[in-house]
Design a protein around this motif. Structure first.
Motif, mmCIF file in Angstrom:
data_model
loop_
_atom_site.group_PDB
_atom_site.id
_atom_site.type_symbol
_atom_site.label_atom_id
_atom_site.label_comp_id
_atom_site.label_asym_id
_atom_site.label_seq_id
_atom_site.Cartn_x
_atom_site.Cartn_y
_atom_site.Cartn_z
ATOM 1 N N LYS A 101 33.625 73.958 46.498
ATOM 2 C CA LYS A 101 34.727 73.009 46.910
ATOM 3 C C LYS A 101 34.347 71.408 46.739
ATOM 4 O O LYS A 101 35.000 70.397 46.196
ATOM 5 C CB LYS A 101 34.736 72.861 48.557
ATOM 6 C CG LYS A 101 35.692 73.756 48.989
ATOM 7 C CD LYS A 101 36.219 74.004 50.515
ATOM 8 C CE LYS A 101 36.741 75.109 51.164
ATOM 9 N NZ LYS A 101 36.649 75.183 52.654
ATOM 10 N N MET A 102 32.999 71.101 46.819
ATOM 11 C CA MET A 102 32.569 69.740 46.646
ATOM 12 C C MET A 102 32.540 69.340 45.015
ATOM 13 O O MET A 102 33.076 68.399 44.818
ATOM 14 C CB MET A 102 31.020 69.619 47.306
ATOM 15 C CG MET A 102 30.850 69.455 48.590
ATOM 16 S SD MET A 102 29.104 69.783 49.367
ATOM 17 C CE MET A 102 29.294 69.838 50.863
ATOM 18 N N SER A 103 32.044 70.426 44.382
ATOM 19 C CA SER A 103 32.115 70.363 42.805
ATOM 20 C C SER A 103 33.263 70.072 42.539
ATOM 21 O O SER A 103 33.785 69.292 41.599
ATOM 22 C CB SER A 103 31.420 71.258 42.370
ATOM 23 O OG SER A 103 30.195 71.587 42.832
ATOM 24 N N ALA A 104 34.560 70.968 43.021
ATOM 25 C CA ALA A 104 35.803 70.699 42.101
ATOM 26 C C ALA A 104 36.198 69.345 42.736
ATOM 27 O O ALA A 104 37.066 68.760 41.779
ATOM 28 C CB ALA A 104 36.723 71.960 43.044
ATOM 29 N N LEU A 105 36.182 68.955 43.935
ATOM 30 C CA LEU A 105 36.927 67.889 44.551
ATOM 31 C C LEU A 105 35.969 66.630 43.547
ATOM 32 O O LEU A 105 36.660 65.792 43.491
ATOM 33 C CB LEU A 105 36.337 67.482 45.882
ATOM 34 C CG LEU A 105 37.296 68.202 46.835
ATOM 35 C CD1 LEU A 105 36.831 68.121 48.569
ATOM 36 C CD2 LEU A 105 38.567 67.622 46.974
ATOM 37 N N ALA A 106 34.793 66.725 43.431
ATOM 38 C CA ALA A 106 33.905 65.491 42.671
ATOM 39 C C ALA A 106 34.649 65.555 41.258
ATOM 40 O O ALA A 106 34.716 64.461 40.681
ATOM 41 C CB ALA A 106 32.567 65.902 42.445
#
Lengths: 109, 109
Positions: A101-106
């Motif tokens: 999730k974090m990577s996608a948001l970043a």
């Protein structure tokens, strides 16, 4: 944001807090260096006021960003990843789902 | 402050403006040096925020003090004399009466 809260295990909380501290230390250390560099080349009073404006914005940004709150941690870490104050290595130990999730948001932001 | 306004001759206005500019240049030059010195020895983020507070106060003070307005010049010069950004020599050419008022205010304040 009740109802969609993410669960954090004790281990994950440790990893998150550690990564958060690392990011804060890196960002504030970089800021100290930047202020020192900027101040050393000032020759006009207008540049002093520009430095003041810069500090006002940075203070507001850092105060907001490092507000410790698990409910917003996915977003905070996504931002810190994007700004490169942390790497995925620093988050090693978090659930794969959270990291994804974090990577996608970043990437999206 | 109608009714108690001080009259300024053309010569006095020149002297006043020149002294005002001198004080501004001296004070802002000193501030640039002070900021550079302060910034060069910062090691903690708290000191960055202290520098920010210091700049906020200085900006407010300088913006207010160097507001060009003849009706307040006696008070402004009294303050600049007291703070040693100008000397009586810089005001040479003003009426003795004005100089006496400024000196008295500078001592009293």
């Amino acid at each position: 944001m009740q109802g969609i809260e993410t669960e954090w295990s004790e281990l994950e909380k440790q990893v998150a807090e550690e990564a958060f501290k690392k990011a804060y230390n890196r960002e504030t250390t970089a800021l100290i260096q930047e202020i020192s560099n900027k101040a050393s080349i000032i020759t006009e009073i207008e540049e002093v006021w520009q430095l003041h404006d810069f500090l006002s914005a940075k203070r507001h940004e850092i105060d907001g960003k490092y507000d410790f709150d698990y409910s917003a941690f996915i977003f905070v870490f996504a931002r810190l990843l994007k700004e490169k104050w942390i790497s995925l290595d620093d988050l090693s130990g978090l659930e794969t789902d959270k990291l994804a999730k974090m990577s996608a948001l970043a990437r999206m932001s």
